[in-house]
Scaffold this motif. Structure first.
Motif, PDB file in Angstrom:
ATOM      1  N   HIS A 128       0.856  -1.176   0.000  1.00 51.03           N
ATOM      2  CA  HIS A 128       0.000   0.000   0.000  1.00 51.03           C
ATOM      3  C   HIS A 128       0.898   1.233   0.000  1.00 51.03           C
ATOM      4  CE1 HIS A 128      -3.704  -2.234   0.600  1.00 51.03           C
ATOM      5  NE2 HIS A 128      -4.367  -1.097   0.635  1.00 51.03           N
ATOM      6  N   TYR A 129       0.283   2.383   0.148  1.00 52.61           N
ATOM      7  CA  TYR A 129       1.013   3.649   0.212  1.00 52.61           C
ATOM      8  C   TYR A 129       1.619   4.002  -1.147  1.00 52.61           C
ATOM      9  CZ  TYR A 129       0.399   2.206   5.037  1.00 52.61           C
ATOM     10  OH  TYR A 129      -0.130   1.745   6.197  1.00 52.61           O
ATOM     11  N   GLU A 130       2.646   4.853  -1.155  1.00 48.85           N
ATOM     12  CA  GLU A 130       3.201   5.365  -2.399  1.00 48.85           C
ATOM     13  C   GLU A 130       4.024   4.311  -3.143  1.00 48.85           C
ATOM     14  OE1 GLU A 130       4.024   7.941  -5.493  1.00 48.85           O
ATOM     15  OE2 GLU A 130       2.568   8.111  -3.865  1.00 48.85           O
ATOM     16  N   GLY A 131       4.680   3.445  -2.394  1.00 42.80           N
ATOM     17  CA  GLY A 131       5.501   2.444  -3.070  1.00 42.80           C
ATOM     18  C   GLY A 131       6.298   1.619  -2.086  1.00 42.80           C
ATOM     19  N   TYR A 132       7.289   0.891  -2.633  1.00 36.58           N
ATOM     20  CA  TYR A 132       8.121  -0.004  -1.848  1.00 36.58           C
ATOM     21  C   TYR A 132       9.546   0.530  -1.806  1.00 36.58           C
ATOM     22  CZ  TYR A 132       4.409  -3.173  -3.503  1.00 36.58           C
ATOM     23  OH  TYR A 132       3.212  -3.743  -3.835  1.00 36.58           O
ATOM     24  N   ASP A 133      10.231   0.291  -0.719  1.00 34.64           N
ATOM     25  CA  ASP A 133      11.672   0.500  -0.705  1.00 34.64           C
ATOM     26  C   ASP A 133      12.279  -0.363  -1.810  1.00 34.64           C
ATOM     27  OD1 ASP A 133      14.511  -0.263   0.126  1.00 34.64           O
ATOM     28  OD2 ASP A 133      14.057   1.299   1.602  1.00 34.64           O
ATOM     29  N   GLU A 134      13.146   0.227  -2.614  1.00 36.23           N
ATOM     30  CA  GLU A 134      13.666  -0.466  -3.793  1.00 36.23           C
ATOM     31  C   GLU A 134      14.404  -1.758  -3.446  1.00 36.23           C
ATOM     32  OE1 GLU A 134      14.058  -0.866  -7.946  1.00 36.23           O
ATOM     33  OE2 GLU A 134      12.780   0.388  -6.657  1.00 36.23           O
ATOM     34  N   ARG A 135      14.907  -1.872  -2.228  1.00 38.49           N
ATOM     35  CA  ARG A 135      15.620  -3.089  -1.834  1.00 38.49           C
ATOM     36  C   ARG A 135      14.681  -4.297  -1.758  1.00 38.49           C
ATOM     37  NH1 ARG A 135      18.525   0.234   2.898  1.00 38.49           N
ATOM     38  NH2 ARG A 135      16.434   1.176   2.763  1.00 38.49           N
ATOM     39  N   ILE A 136      13.376  -4.039  -1.601  1.00 41.45           N
ATOM     40  CA  ILE A 136      12.393  -5.126  -1.653  1.00 41.45           C
ATOM     41  C   ILE A 136      12.352  -5.693  -3.067  1.00 41.45           C
ATOM     42  CG2 ILE A 136       9.938  -5.681  -1.442  1.00 41.45           C
ATOM     43  CD1 ILE A 136       9.791  -3.446   0.706  1.00 41.45           C
ATOM     44  N   ARG A 137      12.358  -4.808  -4.065  1.00 41.89           N
ATOM     45  CA  ARG A 137      12.330  -5.239  -5.460  1.00 41.89           C
ATOM     46  C   ARG A 137      13.599  -5.994  -5.849  1.00 41.89           C
ATOM     47  NH1 ARG A 137       8.355  -2.380  -8.306  1.00 41.89           N
ATOM     48  NH2 ARG A 137       7.752  -0.376  -7.401  1.00 41.89           N
ATOM     49  N   THR A 138      14.729  -5.460  -5.441  1.00 40.70           N
ATOM     50  CA  THR A 138      15.999  -5.964  -5.962  1.00 40.70           C
ATOM     51  C   THR A 138      16.573  -7.142  -5.183  1.00 40.70           C
ATOM     52  OG1 THR A 138      17.158  -4.256  -4.684  1.00 40.70           O
ATOM     53  CG2 THR A 138      16.633  -3.755  -6.990  1.00 40.70           C
ATOM     54  N   HIS A 139      16.159  -7.334  -3.922  1.00 41.40           N
ATOM     55  CA  HIS A 139      16.780  -8.375  -3.103  1.00 41.40           C
ATOM     56  C   HIS A 139      15.804  -9.347  -2.454  1.00 41.40           C
ATOM     57  CE1 HIS A 139      20.750  -6.549  -3.469  1.00 41.40           C
ATOM     58  NE2 HIS A 139      20.212  -5.381  -3.179  1.00 41.40           N
ATOM     59  N   LEU A 140      14.500  -9.114  -2.563  1.00 45.59           N
ATOM     60  CA  LEU A 140      13.548 -10.000  -1.903  1.00 45.59           C
ATOM     61  C   LEU A 140      12.654 -10.736  -2.895  1.00 45.59           C
ATOM     62  CD1 LEU A 140      12.300 -11.062   0.745  1.00 45.59           C
ATOM     63  CD2 LEU A 140      10.707  -9.121   0.666  1.00 45.59           C
ATOM     64  N   VAL A 141      12.070 -10.016  -3.823  1.00 48.49           N
ATOM     65  CA  VAL A 141      11.085 -10.634  -4.714  1.00 48.49           C
ATOM     66  C   VAL A 141      11.772 -11.309  -5.893  1.00 48.49           C
ATOM     67  CG1 VAL A 141       9.385  -8.899  -4.039  1.00 48.49           C
ATOM     68  CG2 VAL A 141      10.663  -8.610  -6.167  1.00 48.49           C
ATOM     69  N   THR A 142      11.084 -12.323  -6.427  1.00 50.00           N
ATOM     70  CA  THR A 142      11.570 -13.013  -7.621  1.00 50.00           C
ATOM     71  C   THR A 142      10.802 -12.604  -8.870  1.00 50.00           C
ATOM     72  OG1 THR A 142      10.050 -14.865  -7.236  1.00 50.00           O
ATOM     73  CG2 THR A 142      12.250 -15.027  -6.269  1.00 50.00           C
ATOM     74  N   ASP A 143       9.584 -12.093  -8.682  1.00 46.64           N
ATOM     75  CA  ASP A 143       8.732 -11.706  -9.802  1.00 46.64           C
ATOM     76  C   ASP A 143       7.975 -10.427  -9.446  1.00 46.64           C
ATOM     77  OD1 ASP A 143       8.400 -14.475 -11.611  1.00 46.64           O
ATOM     78  OD2 ASP A 143       8.648 -14.869  -9.474  1.00 46.64           O
ATOM     79  N   GLU A 144       7.762  -9.583 -10.436  1.00 47.55           N
ATOM     80  CA  GLU A 144       6.837  -8.456 -10.302  1.00 47.55           C
ATOM     81  C   GLU A 144       5.745  -8.649 -11.340  1.00 47.55           C
ATOM     82  OE1 GLU A 144       8.321  -4.429  -9.846  1.00 47.55           O
ATOM     83  OE2 GLU A 144      10.348  -5.214  -9.520  1.00 47.55           O
ATOM     84  N   LEU A 145       4.491  -8.645 -10.891  1.00 45.64           N
ATOM     85  CA  LEU A 145       3.365  -8.890 -11.790  1.00 45.64           C
ATOM     86  C   LEU A 145       2.364  -7.754 -11.726  1.00 45.64           C
ATOM     87  CD1 LEU A 145       2.485 -12.683 -11.368  1.00 45.64           C
ATOM     88  CD2 LEU A 145       3.700 -11.578 -13.246  1.00 45.64           C
ATOM     89  N   SER A 146       1.719  -7.518 -12.857  1.00 45.28           N
ATOM     90  CA  SER A 146       0.667  -6.513 -12.974  1.00 45.28           C
ATOM     91  C   SER A 146      -0.537  -7.141 -13.647  1.00 45.28           C
ATOM     92  CB  SER A 146       1.160  -5.321 -13.796  1.00 45.28           C
ATOM     93  OG  SER A 146       0.089  -4.458 -14.140  1.00 45.28           O
ATOM     94  N   ILE A 147      -1.748  -6.749 -13.226  1.00 44.35           N
ATOM     95  CA  ILE A 147      -2.949  -7.244 -13.898  1.00 44.35           C
ATOM     96  C   ILE A 147      -3.509  -6.220 -14.878  1.00 44.35           C
ATOM     97  CG2 ILE A 147      -3.545  -8.794 -12.002  1.00 44.35           C
ATOM     98  CD1 ILE A 147      -5.787  -6.781 -11.267  1.00 44.35           C
ATOM     99  N   GLY A 148      -2.781  -5.132 -15.105  1.00 41.41           N
ATOM    100  CA  GLY A 148      -3.245  -4.152 -16.082  1.00 41.41           C
ATOM    101  C   GLY A 148      -2.587  -2.806 -15.897  1.00 41.41           C
ATOM    102  N   ASP A 149      -2.714  -1.978 -16.900  1.00 40.10           N
ATOM    103  CA  ASP A 149      -2.094  -0.656 -16.878  1.00 40.10           C
ATOM    104  C   ASP A 149      -2.991   0.347 -16.161  1.00 40.10           C
ATOM    105  OD1 ASP A 149       0.040  -1.682 -18.257  1.00 40.10           O
ATOM    106  OD2 ASP A 149      -0.691  -1.054 -20.215  1.00 40.10           O
TER     107      ASP A 149
END
Length: 248
Positions: A112-133
């Protein structure tokens, strides 16, 4: 399979995960769902999981510590797929759902909120998914959509195993039209071929209708669809017919 959801709003999942096919799949032991409030992992004395962004700007940013600790605690597989639901992510497709359905554990991160600390994207998750634009208030609804698309592909979840195979996009084409009783409803009749009992003719009709529907609604899918040379020529002619009718 085990599917975990990391969220700040666990109550959002109650009805969806306990109803219909998802609820039955869990009751049958074919899948396990677990919803975790990752606020319970924060080390912040005020129980906060977000903070102001470095460099200034609007909104708040989720801090990494609660999510990293939550994933460390709940992961069962050696390398679970940790999926961040985010508008910047790879579009969810049927082929992606099929890929994810082979995993032992999926962990969805719902922010939630404005976004994620970028270290979550680069060091924790394996995939980023979107269900639409488009942008939603949080990742919970997209996570539930993705979990639904994956769960229905698991062996034994659907009553008819052929259902998932014949779905739109599974063959690279949109699905053919369906009809049921009555054969004549207010003067609108079911195509004769479907009432003929001739299985080869029915399959040929369904294949042709799937190609036609794809050409009419999602013509770009035809480029990568598995078509015979004859089907590809026929589809190209049908597309030309559609374009000509639109220009009349």
């Amino acid at each position: 399979m085990k599917i975990d959801f990391l969220t700040l709003f666990p109550e959002m999942f109650t009805g969806v995960l306990s109803s219909s096919i998802l609820g039955q799949a869990q009751a049958d032991g074919r899948i396990t769902f677990q919803v975790t409030d990752f606020r319970s992992y924060t080390e912040n004395k005020h129980n906060k999981v977000d903070d102001y962004p470095y460099g200034g700007g609007a909104g708040m940013v989720l801090t990494p510590q609660p999510l990293f600790d939550a994933v460390d605690d709940i992961k069962q597989a050696d390398e679970p797929r940790v999926i961040l639901m985010c508008p910047q992510g790879e579009p969810l497709t049927q082929s992606k759902a099929e890929e994810l359905s082979t995993e032992d554990q999926l962990i969805f991160v719902c922010g939630h909120y404005e976004g994620y600390d970028e270290r979550i994207r680069t060091h924790l998750v394996t995939d980023e998914l979107s269900i639409g634009d488009f942008v939603l208030t949080g990742g919970e609804l997209p996570a539930m959509v993705t979990a639904d698309s994956v769960t229905r592909l698991l062996p034994g979840v659907l009553g008819n195993e052929a259902s998932a195979v014949e779905d739109s996009f599974s063959t690279g084409l949109l699905e053919h039209p369906h009809y049921t009783r009555p054969a004549d409803f207010r003067g609108m009749e079911v195509p004769e071929v479907l009432r003929s009992g001739h299985h080869a003719r029915i399959e040929a009709w369904r294949r042709e209708e799937a190609i036609k529907r794809t050409a009419e609604r999602r013509p770009e899918l035809l480029e990568s669809a598995a078509l015979s040379e004859h089907e590809r020529t026929w589809a190209a002619d049908y597309l030309e017919k559609i374009r000509a009718e639109k220009n009349e």
